[in-house]
Design an enzyme around this catalytic site. Structure first.
Site, PDB file in Angstrom:
ATOM      1  CB  SER A 258      27.298 -10.334  34.663  1.00 15.98           C
ATOM      2  OG  SER A 258      28.673 -10.081  34.656  1.00 15.98           O
ATOM      3  CE  LYS A 259      30.875 -17.066  29.439  1.00 18.85           C
ATOM      4  NZ  LYS A 259      31.390 -18.247  30.094  1.00 18.85           N
ATOM      5  NE  ARG A 260      30.305  -7.186  30.381  1.00 16.88           N
ATOM      6  CZ  ARG A 260      29.966  -6.042  30.938  1.00 16.88           C
ATOM      7  NH1 ARG A 260      30.894  -5.201  31.342  1.00 16.88           N
ATOM      8  NH2 ARG A 260      28.697  -5.714  31.100  1.00 16.88           N
TER       9      ARG A 260
END
Ligand code: GLU
Length: 491
Positions: A258-260
């Site tokens: 996940s980019k987050r």
């Protein structure tokens, strides 16, 4: 005979070829999982000599991100994921953009209302709420007359899918097999929002049909929505495409990438010094096995052998070390010119001296570089001789120490000064000539020269290459610095 608008649309649907589409929502970056979906989609089309379509799913205006579409176009172009067709029959190749087709979806929603598989919902707050509310929605029971009357009077509404209250829906997925769900567990999802725009779920189905898509490839997070899509196809009386739901790409055994949480997107990987070809090759193998030991493939080679049967049901774990290995393989396989070009910006981050040719340094790096961003730190000694400790001159294997090094540098200085040519051969001959004269190993000459020239023990290239690239004047200057330092140390 006049055709209805509906028949006209149907008549335009291409048939008899494999047709796939990549349908990203413009989020602002290309997830590794998205890139993999795009690849598999492209590979299926190319393997079958079919068509690959790019469709931008941008009807969710709240999620609109400036420049996000460009990221998609750029990534596709860089990765060699060329697409076919465009919105205008016979017109230029280009992506289909859902907001540019907005007029279409409402008509299909009306058609579905007519067929009894959708209804208008005038309820105030329920507009876009997700979740289960079929039983609760009073508009589900409105008569057509009343619904038409209220719509004609200008009352705002959303269009919802009418899911059958009883029974079950079964659909087939190429990876996961047959899946059956009870209809009672499905919600009357919104198809058209109050602003008249379709939801992603509705536009997706209408477009897949109108574009004659034969294989829908996407992440397995859409598995649970697929029964609702199926009911839409059935409601319209359309044929259902083959579903290919791919398991997620994970950062470890428990978490999706996940980019987050800081996992890299495609662009991040490129910025970190990975090569597009290596990324594409590695990402394709995340969850697809071509069978056999071989791992390095071009896109064309993959297209030739691509087979859905090789896609795995279990999630794949993204392993940056493995990607490094792929990257190093691709770097080694590059032509020296191509590598020099790719490496130049990274070399120039560390080496600003215009007299130094980056291609000369690139040649020293190519066989040993895993990732381009590793390059600058290896070159920190070219522009300026670093401060260093004379203990570096002590080297058992080369049978030398500070005193021995001092003696050797004093001997080499005039010989280098007198060299008429400054190239690999002349520099090497000067040093091996000295070793012969002293009846010592070459290393006993080369080690102190290298330390004096670079001020560090670990360098790309050896004494010969470093001296050549630094040039004669700078090498002599650094040798003199070395002599001075050693004189102080051995005093
Ligand atoms: N627009 C969806 C997404 O970006 C694609 C889903 C699909 O391919 O059907 O996740």
């Amino acid at each position: 005979m006049d055709m209805t608008w509906f028949e006209q649309m149907e008549a335009r649907i291409p048939k008899g070829e494999v047709r796939t589409r990549f349908a990203p929502s413009p989020t602002g970056y290309m997830h590794v999982g998205n890139l993999r979906t795009a690849l598999y989609t492209w590979l299926i089309a190319r393997h079958n000599g079919g068509k690959f379509i790019l469709r931008i799913e941008d009807t969710d205006q709240e999620r609109y991100v400036e420049g996000a579409v460009d990221v998609i176009y750029r990534t596709m172009a860089q990765c060699g994921l060329d697409h076919d067709e465009g919105p205008d029959v016979g017109g230029p190749v280009g992506p289909y953009v859902q907001t540019e087709r907005r007029g279409l979806y409402g008509k299909y929603a009306e058609l579905l209302i007519e067929k009894g598989h959708a209804y208008r919902c005038f309820c105030e707050k329920q507009e876009e709420t997700e979740g289960f509310e079929k039983i609760a929605d009073p508009c589900r029971g409105l008569s057509r007359e009343e619904s038409d009357r209220r719509a004609a009077a200008g009352e705002p509404y959303v269009v919802r899918q009418r899911i059958p209250e009883e029974g079950s829906t079964t659909f087939h997925d190429e990876i996961f097999g047959d899946i059956t769900v009870e209809n009672s567990t499905l919600d009357d999802q919104v198809l058209i929002k109050r602003d008249g725009l379709p939801t992603y779920n509705f536009a997706n189905v209408v477009d897949d049909h109108l574009m004659g898509i034969t294989h829908v490839v996407r992440g397995s997070e859409y598995l649970s929505s697929s029964p609702k899509y199926n009911l839409l196809y059935e409601g319209f009386g359309w044929s259902i495409p083959a579903y290919v739901h791919c398991s997620p790409v994970m950062r470890d055994a428990h978490n999706k990438m996940s980019k987050r949480h800081g996992d890299p997107s495609y662009e991040d990987l490129i910025a970190q010094g990975y090569l597009t070809d290596a990324v594409v090759n590695y990402v394709a193998l995340l969850g697809w096995s071509p069978g056999g030991e071989r791992e390095i493939f071009t896109m064309r080679e993959m297209a030739e052998i691509f087979d859905l049967k090789g896609i795995s049901k279990s999630p794949a774990i993204f392993d940056i070390e493995k990607l490094k290995y792929f990257n190093a393989e691709y770097i080694r396989a590059m032509s020296p010119e191509a590598f020099a070009k790719a490496a130049e910006p990274f070399i120039r981050r560390a080496v600003k001296n215009p007299e130094i040719d980056p291609a000369a340094i690139a040649a020293l790096l190519q066989q040993r570089t895993e990732v381009l961003t590793d390059i600058p730190e290896k070159l920190d000694f070219f522009d300026e001789l670093p401060e260093y400790d004379t203990a570096l001159y002590i080297h058992k294997k080369s049978k030398t120490d500070e005193a021995g090094s001092l003696e050797m540098l004093r001997k080499m200085l005039p010989i280098f000064e007198a060299l008429p040519d400054w190239n690999d051969e002349s520099i090497l001959a000067a040093m091996t000539g000295m070793a012969e004269k002293c009846e010592c190993k070459n290393a006993k000459v080369m080690w102190p020269v290298r330390i004096a020239a670079a001020g560090k023990a670990v360098t790309p290239g050896g004494a010969v290459e470093i001296c050549r690239i630094l040039g004669k004047d700078e090498t002599l200057r650094r040798l003199r610095v070395g002599i001075e330092k050693l004189e102080k140390a051995v005093r």
